[in-house]
Design an enzyme around this catalytic site. Structure first.
Site, PDB file in Angstrom:
ATOM      1  CB  ILE A 274      -0.251   4.562   6.843  1.00  0.00           C
ATOM      2  CG1 ILE A 274      -1.545   3.394   6.469  1.00  0.00           C
ATOM      3  CG2 ILE A 274      -0.105   5.425   5.844  1.00  0.00           C
ATOM      4  CD1 ILE A 274      -2.944   3.820   6.158  1.00  0.00           C
ATOM      5  CG  ASP A 275      -0.887  -0.640   8.308  1.00  0.00           C
ATOM      6  OD1 ASP A 275      -1.785   0.238   8.223  1.00  0.00           O
ATOM      7  OD2 ASP A 275      -0.747  -1.689   7.517  1.00  0.00           O
TER       8      ASP A 275
ATOM      9  N   GLY B 252       0.859  -1.221  -0.081  1.00  0.00           N
ATOM     10  CA  GLY B 252       0.202  -0.035  -0.067  1.00  0.00           C
ATOM     11  C   GLY B 252       0.701   1.319   0.089  1.00  0.00           C
TER      12      GLY B 252
ATOM     13  CG  MET C 217      -7.211   2.185   6.589  1.00  0.00           C
ATOM     14  SD  MET C 217      -5.975   2.379   5.364  1.00  0.00           S
ATOM     15  CE  MET C 217      -7.304   1.944   3.952  1.00  0.00           C
TER      16      MET C 217
ATOM     17  NE  ARG D  65     -27.462  11.951  13.333  1.00  0.00           N
ATOM     18  CZ  ARG D  65     -27.618  12.539  12.438  1.00  0.00           C
ATOM     19  NH1 ARG D  65     -26.568  12.947  11.541  1.00  0.00           N
ATOM     20  NH2 ARG D  65     -28.775  12.323  11.685  1.00  0.00           N
TER      21      ARG D  65
ATOM     22  N   GLY E 236       5.204  -7.296   3.750  1.00  0.00           N
ATOM     23  CA  GLY E 236       4.877  -8.254   2.459  1.00  0.00           C
ATOM     24  C   GLY E 236       5.998  -8.125   1.716  1.00  0.00           C
TER      25      GLY E 236
ATOM     26  NE  ARG F 264      -3.232  -6.526   6.741  1.00  0.00           N
ATOM     27  CZ  ARG F 264      -4.242  -6.551   6.158  1.00  0.00           C
ATOM     28  NH1 ARG F 264      -4.993  -5.952   5.655  1.00  0.00           N
ATOM     29  NH2 ARG F 264      -4.412  -8.067   6.201  1.00  0.00           N
TER      30      ARG F 264
ATOM     31  CD  GLN G 209      -7.617   6.074   8.017  1.00  0.00           C
ATOM     32  OE1 GLN G 209      -7.049   5.903   9.045  1.00  0.00           O
ATOM     33  NE2 GLN G 209      -8.331   5.398   7.251  1.00  0.00           N
ATOM     34  NE  ARG G 210      -2.537   3.049   1.004  1.00  0.00           N
ATOM     35  CZ  ARG G 210      -3.241   2.015   0.557  1.00  0.00           C
ATOM     36  NH1 ARG G 210      -3.543   1.083   1.623  1.00  0.00           N
ATOM     37  NH2 ARG G 210      -3.337   1.638  -0.811  1.00  0.00           N
TER      38      ARG G 210
HETATM   39  O1  F6P Z   1      -1.072  -1.860   4.875  1.00  0.00           O
HETATM   40  C1  F6P Z   1      -1.717  -0.331   4.543  1.00  0.00           C
HETATM   41  C2  F6P Z   1      -3.272  -0.381   4.457  1.00  0.00           C
HETATM   42  O2  F6P Z   1      -3.746   0.819   4.118  1.00  0.00           O
HETATM   43  C3  F6P Z   1      -4.040  -1.232   5.659  1.00  0.00           C
HETATM   44  O3  F6P Z   1      -4.275  -0.109   6.777  1.00  0.00           O
HETATM   45  C4  F6P Z   1      -5.239  -1.511   4.994  1.00  0.00           C
HETATM   46  O4  F6P Z   1      -5.805  -2.623   5.735  1.00  0.00           O
HETATM   47  C5  F6P Z   1      -4.991  -2.145   3.827  1.00  0.00           C
HETATM   48  O5  F6P Z   1      -3.654  -1.204   3.635  1.00  0.00           O
HETATM   49  C6  F6P Z   1      -6.057  -1.729   2.762  1.00  0.00           C
HETATM   50  O6  F6P Z   1      -5.340  -2.262   1.690  1.00  0.00           O
HETATM   51  P1  F6P Z   1      -6.104  -2.077   0.121  1.00  0.00           P
HETATM   52  O7  F6P Z   1      -5.301  -0.612  -0.205  1.00  0.00           O
HETATM   53  O8  F6P Z   1      -5.581  -3.083  -0.838  1.00  0.00           O
HETATM   54  O9  F6P Z   1      -7.625  -1.834   0.336  1.00  0.00           O
END
Ligand code: F6P
Length: 365
Positions: A143-144, A15, A186, A179, A121, A188, A291-292
């Site tokens: 980001i994790d 990612g 995110m 509310r 990975g 993981r 978030q990315r």
């Molecule tokens: O590892 C980064 C991440 O953004 C995780 O936080 C999230 O679970 C995953 O990638 C999402 O992956 P994709 O971009 O394949 O949906």
């Protein structure tokens, strides 16, 4: 003595994370200073599998990219050369080991070193190439923030800034409508983004994978806030959070060549349960890939730049099969195998968790 005329190949995999372009720029400029050449492999390992996807990276091409999100090389979380999905003419997909092709291309093009910028990975794949004899340096990105060996990865800071801004905006609408908002972030299997953004963004409840939660305790917290006169509340939940008596919430999505499960859906589930248990008006929001994205913060640009320059220094010094890691105040090389062999989770005895408890933030336990 500086080795002369080295040829470096760099890839970005997994990612994307804000700060990747700062790494690429630093690698290109620090290599150029030594008279070395840098090539980029597009979309992870694609350029090493098929050399039409290799590009020469000149200093002029990286001018100004430090402020850009994403990666100019492209990335993927599929395409592991050791288990590569190959389609036949009939559309049947078989998994093949194409690592010999990568090794052959690496040698044929007379590369001296490979810089793999990735999360667990991609760095695991890089480690397998190192075992086959490729001189590899890893650079941790995600980001994790779940990679061991480094105090922090670039990408986390920008993701947390985005998430904190989102929480700030939700608080005003939550207050107006009285509310409960449940916000899924995110990360993981690690709770760094949820914990750090939740604390910075004033959340009442923060649920992270490291602490299995009891939904009844969360509901009690919401009702307690209500009794004390505040009619709105913010619940932050990490996508990998698990109930004490349940399991991960995943999406039933499969993609050829992708091995990991896709997490998601926990906020919707919690919002429904809280509505039933408290009777309050409840909404959920999944912040997702926002978030990315975006321009990296000063912190992520600087860290990415330091990591890129350090990778070139480590190549110069012959420190292969290692990963660049932040160990304040310095950047050091740690064995690649150590960095990818275990996940870095939020320490439950750490100051940040203690801070949340001191502020009576509910962690679901
Ligand atoms: O590892 C980064 C991440 O953004 C995780 O936080 C999230 O679970 C995953 O990638 C999402 O992956 P994709 O971009 O394949 O949906």
């Amino acid at each position: 003595m500086t080795p002369h005329n080295l040829r470096i190949v760099i890839s970005t995999g997994g990612g994307d994370a804000p700060g990747l372009n700062a790494v690429i720029r630093a690698v290109v400029l620090a290599a150029d200073k030594r008279g070395w050449e840098v090539f980029g492999s597009r979309n992870g390992y694609q350029g090493l599998l098929d050399t039409n996807h290799l590009v020469r990276l000149e200093p002029s091409e990286v001018f100004g990219i430090e402020q850009m999100g994403g990666t100019i090389l492209g990335t993927t979380n599929k395409g592991n050369p050791f288990e590569f999905p190959v389609s036949s003419l009939t559309g049947e997909v078989t998994i093949r080991d194409l690592s010999p092709r990568v090794m052959e291309n690496f040698k044929r093009l007379r590369f001296d070193a490979f810089i793999a910028v990735g999360g667990d990975g991609s760095l695991n794949i890089a480690r397998r190439f190192a075992e086959l004899g490729m001189p590899v340096i890893g650079i941790p990105k995600t980001i994790d923030n779940d990679l061991s060996g480094t105090v922090i990865t670039f990408g986390l800071d920008t993701a947390c800034v985005t998430a904190t801004e989102a929480l700030d905006k939700l608080k005003t609408t939550a207050r107006s409508h009285e509310r409960i908002f449940v916000v899924e972030l995110m990360g993981r299997y690690a709770g760094w983004i949820a914990l750090e953004s939740g604390l910075a963004g004033g959340a009442d409840v923060i649920l992270i994978p490291e602490i299995p939660y009891d939904i009844r305790i969360v509901a009690e917290k919401i009702l307690d806030i209500d009794v004390h006169g505040r009619k709105h509340a913010i619940v932050v939940v990490a996508e990998g959070a698990v109930p004490i008596d349940g399991k991960l919430t995943t999406k039933n999505e499969t993609e050829a060549g992708r091995q990991e499960v896709v997490l998601g859906g926990i906020a919707e589930r919690i919002a429904k349960e809280l509505k039933d248990l408290t009777g309050k008006d409840t909404r959920h929001l999944v912040l997702g890939h926002l978030q990315r994205g975006g321009s990296p913060t000063r912190f992520d640009r600087l860290l990415g730049t330091r990591f890129g320059a350090a990778a070139i220094r480590f190549i110069e010094q012959g420190y292969f099969d290692t990963m660049v890691a932040l160990d304040p105040p310095t950047v050091k090389a740690v064995p690649l195998v150590d960095a990818v062999s275990r996940m870095k989770n939020v320490p439950l005895d750490g100051d940040t968790i203690q801070t949340a408890r001191d502020l009576s933030i509910c962690l679901g336990d």
